[in-house]
Design a protein around this motif. Structure first.
Motif, PDB file in Angstrom:
ATOM      1  N   VAL A 199       0.904  -1.201   0.070  1.00  0.00           N
ATOM      2  CA  VAL A 199      -0.526   0.076   0.309  1.00  0.00           C
ATOM      3  C   VAL A 199       0.787   0.875   0.331  1.00  0.00           C
ATOM      4  O   VAL A 199       2.179   1.485   0.601  1.00  0.00           O
ATOM      5  N   GLN A 204      -1.527   0.760  -5.424  1.00  0.00           N
ATOM      6  CA  GLN A 204      -3.110   0.776  -4.267  1.00  0.00           C
ATOM      7  C   GLN A 204      -2.547   2.150  -3.283  1.00  0.00           C
ATOM      8  O   GLN A 204      -1.727   1.852  -2.389  1.00  0.00           O
ATOM      9  N   PRO A 206      -2.541   4.754  -0.125  1.00  0.00           N
ATOM     10  CA  PRO A 206      -3.113   4.430   1.020  1.00  0.00           C
ATOM     11  C   PRO A 206      -5.090   4.960   1.064  1.00  0.00           C
ATOM     12  O   PRO A 206      -5.321   5.981   0.730  1.00  0.00           O
ATOM     13  N   ASN A 210      -6.487   0.003   3.908  1.00  0.00           N
ATOM     14  CA  ASN A 210      -5.350  -0.138   3.927  1.00  0.00           C
ATOM     15  C   ASN A 210      -4.497   0.020   4.707  1.00  0.00           C
ATOM     16  O   ASN A 210      -4.120  -1.206   5.162  1.00  0.00           O
ATOM     17  N   GLY A 215      -1.777  -2.787   5.871  1.00  0.00           N
ATOM     18  CA  GLY A 215      -0.936  -2.739   4.097  1.00  0.00           C
ATOM     19  C   GLY A 215      -0.092  -1.929   4.145  1.00  0.00           C
ATOM     20  O   GLY A 215       0.571  -2.197   2.908  1.00  0.00           O
TER      21      GLY A 215
END
Length: 346
Positions: A199, A204, A206, A210, A215
């Protein structure tokens, strides 16, 4: 005609934060088994705390290296910097290092090959000094700080405990001690997905969710479980690591007319003793002629390992004039780097 045989390490510098954590004191809290502590062989690590960041440590190590080399900030032409966890997610940290050192005549940039980054910096410095007569002095400085929750210094990897610290080297022409003979590098990206913070990047970005799910954290043990579930994949990775450990060093030696038996001293990165034992056995070295002993007092300080260990061995008179010294590191992703140094110092 540019002379190619007189480029070397003119000075080395290190920095370790004052605070120390002893493994015996954290063992129960960190849920470390007796076997894991034994396999690591690491007694203590230095920790930077809240007020000391990677660039702070890199600057201090750089100052020490410059003092060792007897050069002023104005003499530095290029600065090469690396840190696995920068002070900020995206930042021109290399520029801060250049500015705070007062190296007003230098340009600065950052390399990234994780634990190999110190040797990659050497590779750049050697090539630049061989081909550009306008450049005479290059500073390489690396620092790492392993901050929770970005990483768990006790369980972030199977092969080591992480410590904080920095090291630096000044590379110049006309240096007969620590003369750099050559450098060799290998990358095999077939296991590149094993080491990542999932993450925080473009794939991905943030989110509160997550991040709460963990992550935004480096967890090598988790990704190993995700991607190395089969016995076949684990054997493939082990074979890759062992074969390239020896291959990178042997190929570089062969280029310069040497064999593994010609190595007098081996400077390695700081992993747990169980892993280092395998590397030493593969390279057919006597443990007394390696940096093995350094690991127990600092742990793995990332790319800073190599220059830190080299300086420690020189200071401890483990490396003496006439020694052929092999520097070796491997980085997650995976990459391997080896440098060959002819030591002719005091």
């Amino acid at each position: 005609m540019i002379k190619m045989d007189n480029i070397g390490i003119a000075g080395l510098g290190t920095y370790l934060p004052e605070d120390i954590i002893y493994v015996k004191d954290i063992k129960e809290q960190a849920e470390l088994s007796d076997q894991r502590v034994k396999d690591m062989g690491i007694v203590k690590v230095h920790v930077a705390g809240n007020k000391v960041e990677p660039t702070d440590m890199a600057i201090e190590a750089a100052k020490n290296a410059m003092a060792d080399a007897g050069v002023t900030p104005e003499e530095i032409d290029v600065i090469v910097y690396y840190s696995v966890f920068p002070d900020y997610l995206r930042w021109a940290d290399y520029a801060r290092v250049q500015h705070d050192l007062g190296a007003k005549n230098a340009y600065a940039f950052k390399v990234d090959q994780v634990c190999c980054s110190g040797i990659i910096g050497l590779d750049y410095a050697l090539a630049k000094l061989r081909t550009d007569l306008s450049v005479n002095t290059i500073l390489i400085t690396t620092a790492d700080k392993y901050e929770w929750p970005l990483v768990n210094r006790w369980k972030g990897a199977n092969a080591n405990f992480y410590g904080d610290g920095a090291s630096a080297a000044v590379i110049k022409r006309g240096v007969k001690s620590n003369r750099i003979l050559g450098i060799e590098n290998i990358t095999d990206g077939s296991f590149s997905y094993l080491w990542k913070i999932p993450v925080g990047g473009a794939k991905q970005p943030p989110t509160p969710e997550n991040i709460r799910e963990g992550g935004f954290r480096l967890d090598f043990i988790k990704t190993a479980k995700d991607y190395l579930g089969s016995e076949e994949s684990r054997k493939q990775l082990y074979s890759l690591m062992i074969n390239n450990n020896k291959k990178i060093t042997a190929e570089l030696l062969n280029q310069h007319g040497y064999t593994l038996q010609d190595i007098d001293k081996l400077v390695m990165y700081n992993l747990g003793h169980k892993t280092l034992d395998k590397i030493i056995n593969t390279l057919e070295m006597d443990v007394e002629n390696t940096s093995y002993y350094v690991t127990k007092n600092v742990g793995h300080i990332g790319a800073a390992d190599i220059f830190y260990n080299l300086k420690t061995m020189i200071d401890d008179k483990k490396i003496v004039s006439g020694d052929l010294v092999s520097l070796f590191s491997a980085g997650i992703g995976f990459s391997w780097s080896s440098a060959l140094i002819q030591f002719n110092g005091e």
